[in-house]
Write a protein that holds these residues in place. Structure first.
Motif, PDB file in Angstrom:
ATOM      1  N   VAL A  33       0.806  -1.228   0.003  1.00 42.42           N
ATOM      2  CA  VAL A  33      -0.027  -0.164  -0.094  1.00 42.42           C
ATOM      3  C   VAL A  33       0.843   1.134   0.176  1.00 42.42           C
ATOM      4  O   VAL A  33       0.715   2.196  -0.613  1.00 42.42           O
ATOM      5  CB  VAL A  33      -0.863  -0.078   1.149  1.00 42.42           C
ATOM      6  N   ALA A  34       2.055   1.283   0.625  1.00 38.25           N
ATOM      7  CA  ALA A  34       2.858   2.336   0.690  1.00 38.25           C
ATOM      8  C   ALA A  34       3.718   2.593  -0.513  1.00 38.25           C
ATOM      9  O   ALA A  34       4.641   3.781  -0.600  1.00 38.25           O
ATOM     10  CB  ALA A  34       3.917   2.418   2.166  1.00 38.25           C
ATOM     11  N   GLY A  35       3.749   1.291  -1.308  1.00 34.62           N
ATOM     12  CA  GLY A  35       4.569   1.652  -2.703  1.00 34.62           C
ATOM     13  C   GLY A  35       6.018   1.183  -2.585  1.00 34.62           C
ATOM     14  O   GLY A  35       6.843   1.400  -3.310  1.00 34.62           O
ATOM     15  N   LEU A  36       6.160   0.273  -1.617  1.00 35.96           N
ATOM     16  CA  LEU A  36       7.495   0.006  -1.115  1.00 35.96           C
ATOM     17  C   LEU A  36       8.086  -1.364  -1.936  1.00 35.96           C
ATOM     18  O   LEU A  36       9.091  -1.889  -1.682  1.00 35.96           O
ATOM     19  CB  LEU A  36       7.799   0.078   0.431  1.00 35.96           C
ATOM     20  N   VAL A  37       6.974  -2.302  -2.169  1.00 37.26           N
ATOM     21  CA  VAL A  37       7.385  -3.408  -2.864  1.00 37.26           C
ATOM     22  C   VAL A  37       6.601  -3.387  -4.233  1.00 37.26           C
ATOM     23  O   VAL A  37       5.641  -2.821  -4.319  1.00 37.26           O
ATOM     24  CB  VAL A  37       7.083  -4.778  -2.040  1.00 37.26           C
ATOM     25  N   PRO A  38       7.010  -4.170  -5.521  1.00 36.77           N
ATOM     26  CA  PRO A  38       6.448  -4.341  -6.653  1.00 36.77           C
ATOM     27  C   PRO A  38       5.153  -4.988  -6.460  1.00 36.77           C
ATOM     28  O   PRO A  38       5.104  -6.011  -5.473  1.00 36.77           O
ATOM     29  CB  PRO A  38       7.254  -5.088  -7.541  1.00 36.77           C
ATOM     30  N   ARG A  39       4.020  -4.873  -7.100  1.00 35.24           N
ATOM     31  CA  ARG A  39       2.735  -5.385  -6.686  1.00 35.24           C
ATOM     32  C   ARG A  39       1.862  -5.247  -8.159  1.00 35.24           C
ATOM     33  O   ARG A  39       2.204  -4.684  -9.012  1.00 35.24           O
ATOM     34  CB  ARG A  39       1.967  -4.603  -5.661  1.00 35.24           C
ATOM     35  N   GLU A  40       0.957  -6.192  -7.874  1.00 32.24           N
ATOM     36  CA  GLU A  40      -0.194  -6.286  -8.886  1.00 32.24           C
ATOM     37  C   GLU A  40      -1.156  -5.611  -8.273  1.00 32.24           C
ATOM     38  O   GLU A  40      -1.217  -5.445  -7.257  1.00 32.24           O
ATOM     39  CB  GLU A  40      -0.589  -7.721  -9.077  1.00 32.24           C
ATOM     40  N   GLY A  41      -2.223  -5.306  -9.074  1.00 32.29           N
ATOM     41  CA  GLY A  41      -3.314  -4.637  -8.512  1.00 32.29           C
ATOM     42  C   GLY A  41      -3.388  -2.932  -8.447  1.00 32.29           C
ATOM     43  O   GLY A  41      -2.303  -2.649  -8.847  1.00 32.29           O
ATOM     44  N   GLU A  42      -4.099  -2.523  -7.907  1.00 29.48           N
ATOM     45  CA  GLU A  42      -4.346  -1.066  -7.490  1.00 29.48           C
ATOM     46  C   GLU A  42      -4.291  -0.682  -6.230  1.00 29.48           C
ATOM     47  O   GLU A  42      -4.981  -1.196  -5.278  1.00 29.48           O
ATOM     48  CB  GLU A  42      -5.546  -0.633  -8.187  1.00 29.48           C
ATOM     49  N   VAL A  43      -3.890   0.655  -5.928  1.00 33.45           N
ATOM     50  CA  VAL A  43      -3.947   1.243  -4.802  1.00 33.45           C
ATOM     51  C   VAL A  43      -4.204   2.769  -4.798  1.00 33.45           C
ATOM     52  O   VAL A  43      -3.847   3.365  -5.775  1.00 33.45           O
ATOM     53  CB  VAL A  43      -2.471   1.065  -3.787  1.00 33.45           C
ATOM     54  N   GLU A  65      -7.910   8.260  -1.434  1.00 28.62           N
ATOM     55  CA  GLU A  65      -8.944   9.552  -2.019  1.00 28.62           C
ATOM     56  C   GLU A  65      -9.291   9.554  -3.403  1.00 28.62           C
ATOM     57  O   GLU A  65      -9.555  10.313  -4.011  1.00 28.62           O
ATOM     58  CB  GLU A  65      -8.532  10.845  -1.385  1.00 28.62           C
ATOM     59  N   GLY A  66      -9.341   8.323  -3.784  1.00 30.27           N
ATOM     60  CA  GLY A  66      -9.903   8.145  -5.378  1.00 30.27           C
ATOM     61  C   GLY A  66      -8.837   8.074  -6.215  1.00 30.27           C
ATOM     62  O   GLY A  66      -9.198   7.948  -7.551  1.00 30.27           O
ATOM     63  N   THR A  67      -7.704   8.442  -5.900  1.00 26.93           N
ATOM     64  CA  THR A  67      -6.514   8.736  -6.938  1.00 26.93           C
ATOM     65  C   THR A  67      -5.892   7.504  -6.893  1.00 26.93           C
ATOM     66  O   THR A  67      -5.169   7.177  -6.050  1.00 26.93           O
ATOM     67  CB  THR A  67      -5.869   9.787  -6.651  1.00 26.93           C
ATOM     68  N   ALA A  68      -5.390   7.010  -8.121  1.00 27.76           N
ATOM     69  CA  ALA A  68      -4.602   5.854  -8.135  1.00 27.76           C
ATOM     70  C   ALA A  68      -3.013   6.340  -7.792  1.00 27.76           C
ATOM     71  O   ALA A  68      -2.529   7.231  -8.488  1.00 27.76           O
ATOM     72  CB  ALA A  68      -4.457   4.962  -9.568  1.00 27.76           C
ATOM     73  N   VAL A  69      -2.305   5.531  -6.973  1.00 27.71           N
ATOM     74  CA  VAL A  69      -1.136   6.183  -6.474  1.00 27.71           C
ATOM     75  C   VAL A  69      -0.105   5.893  -7.184  1.00 27.71           C
ATOM     76  O   VAL A  69       1.052   6.799  -7.486  1.00 27.71           O
ATOM     77  CB  VAL A  69      -0.496   5.466  -4.968  1.00 27.71           C
ATOM     78  N   ASP A  70      -0.143   5.003  -8.378  1.00 27.27           N
ATOM     79  CA  ASP A  70       0.888   4.765  -9.420  1.00 27.27           C
ATOM     80  C   ASP A  70       0.932   6.123 -10.417  1.00 27.27           C
ATOM     81  O   ASP A  70       2.021   6.180 -11.079  1.00 27.27           O
ATOM     82  CB  ASP A  70       0.431   3.476 -10.111  1.00 27.27           C
ATOM     83  N   PRO A 124       6.548  10.405  -6.653  1.00 25.69           N
ATOM     84  CA  PRO A 124       6.883  10.041  -5.400  1.00 25.69           C
ATOM     85  C   PRO A 124       6.598  11.059  -4.099  1.00 25.69           C
ATOM     86  O   PRO A 124       6.184  10.747  -3.170  1.00 25.69           O
ATOM     87  CB  PRO A 124       8.326   9.648  -5.480  1.00 25.69           C
ATOM     88  N   ARG A 125       6.941  12.221  -4.561  1.00 24.97           N
ATOM     89  CA  ARG A 125       6.724  13.286  -3.445  1.00 24.97           C
ATOM     90  C   ARG A 125       5.304  13.588  -3.200  1.00 24.97           C
ATOM     91  O   ARG A 125       5.044  14.082  -2.070  1.00 24.97           O
ATOM     92  CB  ARG A 125       7.560  14.736  -4.021  1.00 24.97           C
ATOM     93  N   ARG A 126       4.604  13.531  -4.132  1.00 23.35           N
ATOM     94  CA  ARG A 126       2.972  13.848  -4.030  1.00 23.35           C
ATOM     95  C   ARG A 126       2.607  12.894  -3.334  1.00 23.35           C
ATOM     96  O   ARG A 126       1.851  12.752  -2.456  1.00 23.35           O
ATOM     97  CB  ARG A 126       2.494  13.989  -5.471  1.00 23.35           C
ATOM     98  N   ARG A 127       2.864  11.387  -3.499  1.00 18.37           N
ATOM     99  CA  ARG A 127       2.577  10.216  -2.817  1.00 18.37           C
ATOM    100  C   ARG A 127       3.013  10.304  -1.556  1.00 18.37           C
ATOM    101  O   ARG A 127       1.911  10.065  -0.359  1.00 18.37           O
ATOM    102  CB  ARG A 127       3.027   8.973  -3.544  1.00 18.37           C
TER     103      ARG A 127
END
Length: 271
Positions: free
Chosen positions: A54-64, A67-72, A76-79
């Motif tokens: 969820v924090a974006g610290l490991v490669p993953r499948e799927g979506e996080v 507030e409705g915005t895809a973190v991908d 990085p600074r905005r995330r």
């Protein structure tokens, strides 16, 4: 709050493979704005990996989504301005001061090749004060107790001023009194600042006392989710933790989980 409010943080179909081993498979979770969601499960279930995904610290499948915005889709600074993450056992440079370590939480706001502003210093000092750490500001990290270190890690995350706070086992290695102090502190800050908190917790009764909702992970899959009274059902816990338990209704109807030792006679029979 409308029943159609956008979740503060949401994971959809998250899968993670690390070192050739499947750790998470098709995990979905959702936390409403201002909610405390706790991820529980036996050792090796993938709890910490899910938080890191969820924090974006490991490669993953799927979506996080936050507030409705895809973190991908976010830089990085905005995330980092939306999600703050406090790991279970961070590397704490022993000679760095408490103040300088907490100030690292302002990194997403400091320009490249720039230095911290008066605002960054003000936020840092304010957070240290709220966590009763202002008297420790100049103390080296190597001179802190376990409970003090836990609060300093929390301080760095709060200095980020992100609306979503991810805490991996925030009570690790703390005695009973310090566990309660840290969780009470997190809850007060959550309510005061309208934070959404997602934690991993291995103590089921603590999770039930503090979290609004639970997700039970087992073998990398979410096998139950919902209010604590629904998730902490005896048969579910026996199935996934392999333990004999008794679940009672505690304060405000929140469940309390007790281990039940097998009787000597039944142990002999099973042998």
């Amino acid at each position: 709050m409308s029943g159609h409010a956008v979740p503060a943080v949401e994971a959809r179909g998250v899968g993670v493979t690390l070192g050739g081993r499947r750790v998470l498979t098709d995990v979905t979770l959702s936390a409403a704005p201002g909610q405390w969601l706790a991820i529980i499960g036996p050792n090796g279930a993938g709890k910490s990996t899910l938080l890191r995904a969820v924090a974006g610290l490991v490669p993953r499948e799927g979506e996080v989504l936050v507030e409705g915005t895809a973190v991908d889709d976010l830089r990085p600074r905005r995330r980092a301005r939306l999600i703050a993450y406090a790991p279970q056992s961070p590397a704490l440079p022993p000679d760095m001061t408490v103040y300088d370590y907490a100030l690292l939480g302002r990194t997403p706001y400091i320009p490249y090749l720039g230095s911290e502003s008066a605002r960054d210093r003000e936020v840092t000092r304010s957070v240290l004060e709220r966590l009763d750490l202002d008297g420790f500001a100049s103390r080296p990290l190597g001179h802190l107790s376990g409970g003090e270190r836990q609060r300093v890690v929390l301080a760095r995350a709060l200095v980020q001023q992100a609306p979503v706070l991810l805490l991996d086992e925030p009570t690790t290695a703390l005695d009973l009194g310090h566990q309660q102090q840290v969780l009470e502190l997190v809850d007060r800050l959550r309510l005061a600042d309208d934070l959404t908190v997602v934690t991993t917790l291995h103590d089921l009764s603590l999770a039930a006392q503090y979290a609004d909702a639970l997700v039970l992970l087992a073998a990398g899959r979410a096998v139950a989710a919902g209010p604590p009274a629904r998730v902490l059902a005896g048969p579910l816990l026996t199935e996934h933790f392999g333990a004999r338990v008794r679940v009672e209704s505690g304060p405000e109807g929140r469940p309390v989980v007790h281990l039940v030792r097998p009787s000597i006679s039944s142990m002999v029979e099973e042998a």
